[in-house]
Design an enzyme around this catalytic site. Structure first.
Site, short mmCIF file in Angstrom:
data_model
loop_
_atom_site.label_atom_id
_atom_site.label_comp_id
_atom_site.label_asym_id
_atom_site.label_seq_id
_atom_site.Cartn_x
_atom_site.Cartn_y
_atom_site.Cartn_z
N SER A 211 49.45 43.11 42.04
CA SER A 211 48.10 43.70 41.93
C SER A 211 48.18 45.12 41.36
O SER A 211 48.72 45.30 40.26
CB SER A 211 47.45 43.67 43.32
OG SER A 211 46.09 43.94 43.22
N ASP A 368 40.73 34.41 40.57
CA ASP A 368 41.09 35.83 40.62
C ASP A 368 40.48 36.52 39.40
O ASP A 368 40.68 36.07 38.27
CB ASP A 368 42.63 35.94 40.60
CG ASP A 368 43.13 37.39 40.62
OD1 ASP A 368 42.30 38.32 40.69
OD2 ASP A 368 44.36 37.58 40.55
N HIS A 398 43.36 35.88 44.51
CA HIS A 398 44.01 37.18 44.43
C HIS A 398 44.62 37.58 45.77
O HIS A 398 43.96 37.50 46.80
CB HIS A 398 43.04 38.27 43.96
CG HIS A 398 43.73 39.56 43.67
ND1 HIS A 398 44.44 39.75 42.52
CD2 HIS A 398 43.89 40.68 44.40
CE1 HIS A 398 45.00 40.95 42.55
NE2 HIS A 398 44.69 41.53 43.70
#
Ligand SMILES: *[C@@H]1O[C@H](CO)[C@@H](O)[C@H](O)[C@H]1NC(C)=O
Ligand SMILES: *[C@@H]1O[C@H](CO)[C@@H](O)[C@H](O)[C@H]1NC(C)=O
Ligand SMILES: *[C@@H]1O[C@H](CO)[C@@H](O)[C@H](O)[C@H]1NC(C)=O
Length: 428
Positions: A211, A368, A398
């Site tokens: 991320s 995501d 995600h």
């Protein structure tokens, strides 16, 4: 007065005034139902892994977020700080186990946690991974159980020294400070004498992150690769659902997953703005791509580097249409030069930079907003001649790799983590 009212009130509730009891009960049920309807029930795509569990996880997150916004509103502190405090109260001390030595130390002023598998027969050098945790540049910690757990697992399974960097977070610092922390610690680790101290093979070092940590890993990798003074080079980069660009918030995945847990489109835009120290008042302007309108000069050429019409497969593009404003908010670019900075958006690096990068692993999830950031990066790297493995999870969402322990265990999270570890084992 009080003395008579209180017992009366107690009597009132306990002595079987059925009507009142019913009223209280029905009010409670209504409240719980409203809470459930508001927080818990969100239609999920049927293709996502374990939709009901995800709905509950999402409800918990949104509830925490709303509480933080409320606390911020009442002046109790920055909402990200409160959320960070709530989400990382479980910072753990380093705990060594039979086959793993875990220590907290400082690399050139930056805190790191180092995981070392027990020594090989004398003289054998180990592989190594520099790990950068996710959390929107504002949350989580190398010491949180999530990332401590992940790094332990990776260290044990790959039999590699893992250096997990405790970079400073938003809102205490902003871009480029978190990146510079990561760069400083990584450069320090890449000194021959430091590598020797940890018995690390200088030819077998990877940088990795998930991320926002994937964003930092990709940026660090570009910085180190471009720097002619950097003699010890990274062998691999491994990016897990990375955030890689701030120029288009209307890629098909941003459009498709606008309200998906654990990361919504508005949530991601806000993390970006806080990271770049830009006012949240611009959220809606950026949501409609006003910052990269055709009258914004420099951004037009950059958007060519993330032209998803050519970079994404048809199965990702579906029927989504590009959002390009002819007239927008060109002054934004002058005010926020970070919009044009590849250190913030590694996806907009030039082809010349990409050509120098090492072998790459990219993990993306269908559900995501960041799916297309990673996918476009994989494609651009391939076009630049880099060897890329792109693992895409059709039922992934995600952050799923962080949810591999009870009570937030997701099958897809465990599969994603195992696939990632397997690639590192085979390629590092
Ligand atoms: C490389 O080292 C030289 C000499 O120390 C320095 O002047 C230069 O700025 C360095 N380059 C980079 C990209 O760090
Ligand atoms: C962030 O923005 C605020 C307000 O514009 C400013 O006062 C502050 O110095 C900025 N911080 C950094 C690190 O740029
Ligand atoms: C985008 O820019 C146009 C032209 O300046 C403006 O009319 C519009 O209000 C902007 N939209 C947002 C959401 O800021």
């Amino acid at each position: 007065m009080k003395a008579t009212t209180l017992p009366k009130f107690g009597l009132f509730l306990c002595s079987g005034h059925e009507e009142v009891k019913m009223k209280v009960a029905s009010a409670l049920i209504t409240a719980v139902a409203a809470f459930t309807a508001y927080y818990v029930y969100r239609p999920m795509p049927s293709t996502v892994s374990e939709p009901w569990k995800l709905m509950l996880l999402d409800a918990t997150f949104r509830c925490a977020q709303d509480l933080c916004n409320l606390a911020d509103y009442f002046g109790l502190g920055h909402h990200l700080k409160i959320l960070h405090y709530m989400s990382s109260f479980e910072k753990n001390d380093p705990v060594s186990s039979g086959n793993l030595k875990v220590t907290d130390t400082i690399f050139d002023g930056v805190e790191v946690r180092v995981f070392e598998p027990s020594s090989e027969p004398h003289g054998t050098l180990k592989r190594s991974i520099v790990y950068i945790h996710g959390g929107g540049w504002a949350l989580a910690s190398a010491r949180s159980s999530t990332y401590d757990g992940l790094c332990r697992k990776v260290s044990e399974e790959v039999n590699a020294v893992v250096v997990s960097i405790e970079y400073r977070l938003v809102p205490d610092v902003h871009f480029p400070t978190p990146l510079n922390d990561v760069l400083t610690a990584t450069k320090y680790f890449l000194h021959p004498d430091v590598l020797q101290k940890y018995s690390v093979d200088p030819d077998r070092i990877a940088v990795s992150g998930d991320s926002a940590g994937g964003n930092l890993a990709a940026a660090v990798c570009q910085q180190l690769t471009e720097n002619p003074n950097q003699t010890i080079k990274l062998k691999l980069q491994a990016l897990v659902y990375p955030a890689l660009q701030i120029l288009d918030f209307n890629t098909p995945s941003y459009q498709q997953n606008t309200d998906m847990p654990v990361l919504s489109r508005l949530g991601m835009i806000k993390y970006w703005l806080d990271y770049l120290n830009v006012s949240l008042a611009l959220t809606h302007s950026m949501l409609v791509n006003n910052h990269t309108s055709l009258d914004s000069g420099e951004t037009v050429a950059l958007r060519e580097r993330l032209n998803w019409n050519t970079l994404l497969p048809v199965s990702f593009k579906k029927n989504y249409k590009p959002v390009v404003q002819s007239i927008g908010n060109p002054s934004l670019v002058q005010k926020f030069p970070a919009l044009l900075d590849a250190r913030a958006s590694p996806l907009i690096a030039t082809k010349e930079t990409l050509q120098l990068l090492p072998k790459t692993y990219i993990l993306t999830c269908e559900h995501d907003v960041l799916r297309d950031d990673g996918t476009m990066f994989a494609k651009r790297l391939q076009e630049a001649g880099i060897d890329v493995t792109h693992d895409h999870y059709d039922d992934g969402f995600h952050g799923c790799m962080s949810f591999t322990t009870w009570p937030t265990y997701f099958l897809v999270g465990a599969r994603a983590r195992d696939g990632y570890v397997k690639w590192l084992k085979e390629n590092l």
